[in-house]
Design a protein around this motif. Structure first.
Motif, PDB file in Angstrom:
ATOM      1  N   LEU A  58       0.827  -1.210   0.000  1.00  0.00           N
ATOM      2  CA  LEU A  58       0.000   0.000   0.000  1.00  0.00           C
ATOM      3  C   LEU A  58       0.860   1.257   0.000  1.00  0.00           C
ATOM      4  N   ASP A  59       1.990   1.217   0.697  1.00  0.00           N
ATOM      5  CA  ASP A  59       2.908   2.368   0.682  1.00  0.00           C
ATOM      6  C   ASP A  59       3.484   2.580  -0.715  1.00  0.00           C
ATOM      7  N   CYS A  60       3.912   1.494  -1.345  1.00  0.00           N
ATOM      8  CA  CYS A  60       4.453   1.597  -2.708  1.00  0.00           C
ATOM      9  C   CYS A  60       3.378   2.057  -3.687  1.00  0.00           C
ATOM     10  N   LEU A  61       2.163   1.569  -3.479  1.00  0.00           N
ATOM     11  CA  LEU A  61       1.066   1.962  -4.356  1.00  0.00           C
ATOM     12  C   LEU A  61       0.790   3.455  -4.246  1.00  0.00           C
ATOM     13  N   LYS A  62       0.820   3.967  -3.038  1.00  0.00           N
ATOM     14  CA  LYS A  62       0.559   5.398  -2.840  1.00  0.00           C
ATOM     15  C   LYS A  62       1.622   6.248  -3.529  1.00  0.00           C
ATOM     16  N   ILE A  63       2.868   5.826  -3.413  1.00  0.00           N
ATOM     17  CA  ILE A  63       3.963   6.568  -4.042  1.00  0.00           C
ATOM     18  C   ILE A  63       3.834   6.527  -5.561  1.00  0.00           C
ATOM     19  N   SER A  64       3.567   5.339  -6.100  1.00  0.00           N
ATOM     20  CA  SER A  64       3.450   5.186  -7.553  1.00  0.00           C
ATOM     21  C   SER A  64       2.261   5.954  -8.108  1.00  0.00           C
TER      22      SER A  64
END
Length: 289
Positions: A58-64
């Motif tokens: 979810l953290d990576c998704l938010k950044i992307s």
């Protein structure tokens, strides 16, 4: 996958506008390698175990999403919808019914509608909340949601006598799925007691709904007061930031008290209470069933 998304949304009667938005964003994700690869990796790992590192994904998704100008709230809901086929397989492996799975997955719709009301976006602004459902630790049983937790340590420190023979409690969550009728809550308590198969069942809840001062300003017919009566509210605290007011007024910023809506009896009572200089709060309660 697009057809699976549409089928899922139609099964849960998502608004047509929401379905179209989800499909459009998924089409964008398919053309965005960084997000598409994230979805694919998560699906592959989730097929092996429900205990994947959700926070990392979810953290990576938010950044992307921020980098690619993709609405994160919509993408985060799609992320979980794409895991649904494997979730049903886990229910099968555990000998749990698809009816139970279906009931728990309804929470994605409630969060979709909350996100739309509060932020005007079709999606979810609290995707980490879904983890319990996808790890098969939280379940919807009737009107309420439940998960097993350690017995609250602060219960005895509040001066209460801890019941013997109970090491865990059943934590209660109240989804925004409609009226909080007491008879529906009682039905849910029984379902949860049967499901978790406790010899002695302690129900626990930490919620703005259990704020003791509700008895001072909510109308006598309030269903919240009926819900509160089930509990021994052993601890409470004020919440000056009003972190739960969005649940009542349906907007993210509730700092302008005079401008808050008063369309419902709950909104009217809360607005009057706040205008009088009072502070909202949270309560913790427990009862033996």
């Amino acid at each position: 996958m697009q057809e699976e998304i549409i089928c899922f949304c139609e099964q849960y009667q998502y608004p047509k506008e929401a379905i179209q938005t989800l499909v459009n964003v998924y089409d964008t994700i398919e053309l965005t390698p960084s997000i598409k690869e994230l979805f694919m990796e998560a699906r592959q790992n989730y097929a092996q175990t429900p205990f994947i590192d959700y926070n990392r994904y979810l953290d990576c998704l938010k950044i992307s999403c921020k980098k690619e100008s993709v609405p994160w709230e919509t993408a985060s809901l799609l992320f979980h919808i794409c895991l649904v086929p494997m979730l049903y397989q886990y229910y099968d492996a555990c000998g749990l019914s698809h009816t139970l799975c279906h009931a728990s997955l309804e929470d994605l719709k409630w969060k979709l509608l909350e996100c739309r009301q509060v932020y005007g976006i079709w999606g979810s602004f609290v995707p980490d909340w879904f983890v319990g459902f996808f790890q098969l630790t939280r379940f919807t049983l009737g009107r309420l949601q439940f998960e097993q937790v350690p017995f609250p340590e602060d219960y005895a420190s509040s001066g209460r006598k801890r019941p013997t023979g109970i090491s865990h409690a059943i934590n209660i969550h109240i989804p925004s799925s409609g009226p909080l009728r007491h008879e529906d809550c009682v039905d849910s308590y029984q379902r949860a007691a049967d499901f978790f198969q406790h010899t002695k069942t302690a129900f626990f809840c930490n919620s703005w709904l259990l704020f003791p001062e509700h008895t001072l300003f909510l109308p006598e017919h309030s269903r919240i007061l009926d819900f509160m009566k089930d509990f021994d509210i052993y601890y409470s605290y004020q919440d000056p930031a009003g972190s739960n007011l969005w649940r009542i007024f349906g907007q993210p910023d509730c700092s302008d008290i005079a401008g808050l809506p008063a369309r419902t009896s709950l909104q009217q009572a809360y607005k009057e209470w706040l205008l009088s200089g009072n502070t909202p709060g949270i309560g913790r309660g427990l009862f033996l069933y």
